[in-house]
Design a protein around this motif. Structure first.
Motif, PDB file in Angstrom:
ATOM      1  N   TYR A   8      41.915  66.549 -35.611  1.00 33.83           N
ATOM      2  CA  TYR A   8      42.483  66.827 -34.285  1.00 33.83           C
ATOM      3  C   TYR A   8      42.302  65.622 -33.382  1.00 33.83           C
ATOM      4  N   ALA A  11      44.857  62.924 -34.332  1.00 37.70           N
ATOM      5  CA  ALA A  11      46.209  63.277 -33.892  1.00 37.70           C
ATOM      6  C   ALA A  11      46.347  63.071 -32.397  1.00 37.70           C
ATOM      7  N   SER A  12      45.321  63.399 -31.636  1.00 39.53           N
ATOM      8  CA  SER A  12      45.365  63.233 -30.179  1.00 39.53           C
ATOM      9  C   SER A  12      45.481  61.768 -29.816  1.00 39.53           C
ATOM     10  N   LEU A  14      46.816  59.388 -31.608  1.00 34.28           N
ATOM     11  CA  LEU A  14      48.162  58.930 -31.961  1.00 34.28           C
ATOM     12  C   LEU A  14      49.168  59.353 -30.917  1.00 34.28           C
ATOM     13  N   VAL A  15      49.045  60.593 -30.421  1.00 29.94           N
ATOM     14  CA  VAL A  15      49.970  61.076 -29.379  1.00 29.94           C
ATOM     15  C   VAL A  15      49.801  60.259 -28.116  1.00 29.94           C
ATOM     16  N   LEU A  16      48.522  59.956 -27.743  1.00 30.58           N
ATOM     17  CA  LEU A  16      48.263  59.161 -26.556  1.00 30.58           C
ATOM     18  C   LEU A  16      48.845  57.757 -26.688  1.00 30.58           C
ATOM     19  N   LEU A  18      51.428  56.880 -28.507  1.00 23.84           N
ATOM     20  CA  LEU A  18      52.889  56.988 -28.450  1.00 23.84           C
ATOM     21  C   LEU A  18      53.362  57.096 -27.021  1.00 23.84           C
ATOM     22  N   VAL A  19      52.646  57.871 -26.182  1.00 21.61           N
ATOM     23  CA  VAL A  19      53.032  58.032 -24.781  1.00 21.61           C
ATOM     24  C   VAL A  19      52.922  56.699 -24.050  1.00 21.61           C
ATOM     25  N   TRP A  21      53.174  53.712 -25.348  1.00 27.12           N
ATOM     26  CA  TRP A  21      54.244  52.795 -25.824  1.00 27.12           C
ATOM     27  C   TRP A  21      55.579  53.135 -25.202  1.00 27.12           C
TER      28      TRP A  21
END
Length: 372
Positions: A8, A11-12, A14-16, A18-19, A21
């Motif tokens: 978890y 994944a968090s 990676l999401v951060l 992406l945001v 970028w």
């Protein structure tokens, strides 16, 4: 406190990322000044070349032909008569003037001698009459009558001499009495065939060539005939037809070949090789040939300023490995690799084949069109 699972947490993160970028990665598109354009290399495309000189090449034309005797004739009787003698056996060689056959002459020698005697009398009478006429002792008509008698006697001698000669036919040229079709006692009639005379010391090679081939031929070119047993005869081209045969649109040619040994070859077949005049050609791989905008065979090469040229060429000869062409400059800077990637008029960077091979890694294989 409950521990967050590692998956978890990853994944968090990676999401951060992406945001972040999406928020700041494309900021450059909003700049007021465009980025500097990448500098383009001034050097043109690289092509491999080889410099070659033209070399002399002797082209040949090979055709299938038929061999015949240079001279042959059918022997026929000129007068009627029974066969009295056969002085020459069938298959024997004879010289021009040799007697080949003797017919019953029906006392022609005696008749000829009588005619000659009468001619001598007529000549003497005419000579005496001329003397008398000069003294006006005889009339002019009497002199003309004696002159007519003299002419008649001379014609009789010539006719009987011709009959006697025809009763003893002779060879019109050197050769072989190839065939005799009569026996002693046979009656021959005027015009009847009785034999065949063949001169096979020289042969004729007859063949047909296409419209494309005949333009390169001329009388006097050397010709070699290869026989079925591997032997060869030498000669020269002696005749080229000025008109094509209607059915095949091909031209008839003849070559005269020496056969000093008198080999029995007349009537057989042979392969005729015609040697054409030598020409200066460039030798290259057939893969380097292309078609220009006019549909002609052409070759790409470089001028002294490293610009690409495409020159139309004439294909003199070719096989699966080499093409022999004319029409190119001498010396020639031939493009051996990369011709398909450059256009006519383009300035390129030439790389000699030797340098290109040296600069390649040892583990790589270089692929080049074969060039002689």
């Amino acid at each position: 406190m409950r521990k967050i699972p590692f998956s978890y947490a990853l994944a968090s993160l990676l999401v951060l990322a992406l945001v972040i970028w999406l928020a700041f990665g494309n900021f450059q598109r909003f700049q007021t000044t465009p980025p500097d354009a990448p500098t383009r290399s001034e050097a043109g495309s690289r092509v491999e070349i080889v410099v070659q000189q033209s070399t002399p090449f002797i082209p040949q034309q090979i055709v299938q032909g038929q061999l015949t005797a240079e001279r042959e004739t059918t022997l026929r009787a000129n007068v009627a008569g029974f066969v009295a003698e056969k002085p020459v056996a069938q298959g024997s060689r004879v010289n021009a003037g040799d007697t080949l056959l003797v017919l019953d002459n029906d006392a022609l020698p005696e008749q000829l001698q009588q005619a000659r005697d009468e001619l001598a009398v007529a000549e003497a009478e005419y000579a005496g009459a001329r003397n008398l006429r000069q003294r006006e002792l005889i009339s002019q008509p009497e002199l003309l009558r004696l002159q007519s008698a003299l002419s008649a006697s001379a014609a009789s001698v010539a006719r009987l001499q011709k009959q006697l000669d025809d009763s003893r036919p002779t060879a019109p040229f050197d050769g072989v009495l190839n065939r005799v079709q009569v026996e002693l006692g046979d009656l021959l009639q005027p015009g009847e065939e009785w034999g065949q005379l063949v001169n096979d010391r020289r042969l004729k090679g007859a063949a047909w060539v296409s419209q494309q081939q005949v333009g390169d031929l001329s009388v006097g070119l050397p010709v070699t005939a290869r026989l079925l047993n591997g032997d060869h005869l030498e000669g020269e081209l002696t005749f080229i037809s000025h008109r094509a045969e209607e059915a095949t649109r091909s031209f008839y040619i003849e070559a005269t070949l020496d056969n000093p040994a008198g080999k029995r070859l007349a009537g057989g077949s042979a392969e005729l090789t015609i040697t054409l005049p030598p020409r200066q050609v460039h030798t290259l791989s057939p893969a380097l040939l292309s078609l220009n905008s006019e549909g002609e065979l052409a070759v790409k090469h470089l001028d002294d300023n490293d610009q690409v040229l495409q020159t139309a060429v004439e294909l003199v000869s070719a096989d699966i490995q080499r093409a022999y062409v004319t029409g190119l400059p001498d010396p020639l800077r031939l493009i051996t690799l990369g011709a398909g990637m450059v256009d006519t008029g383009e300035t390129v960077t030439p790389v000699p084949v030797e340098e290109a091979i040296i600069s390649q890694p040892a583990e790589q294989d270089s692929v080049h069109a074969p060039v002689d």
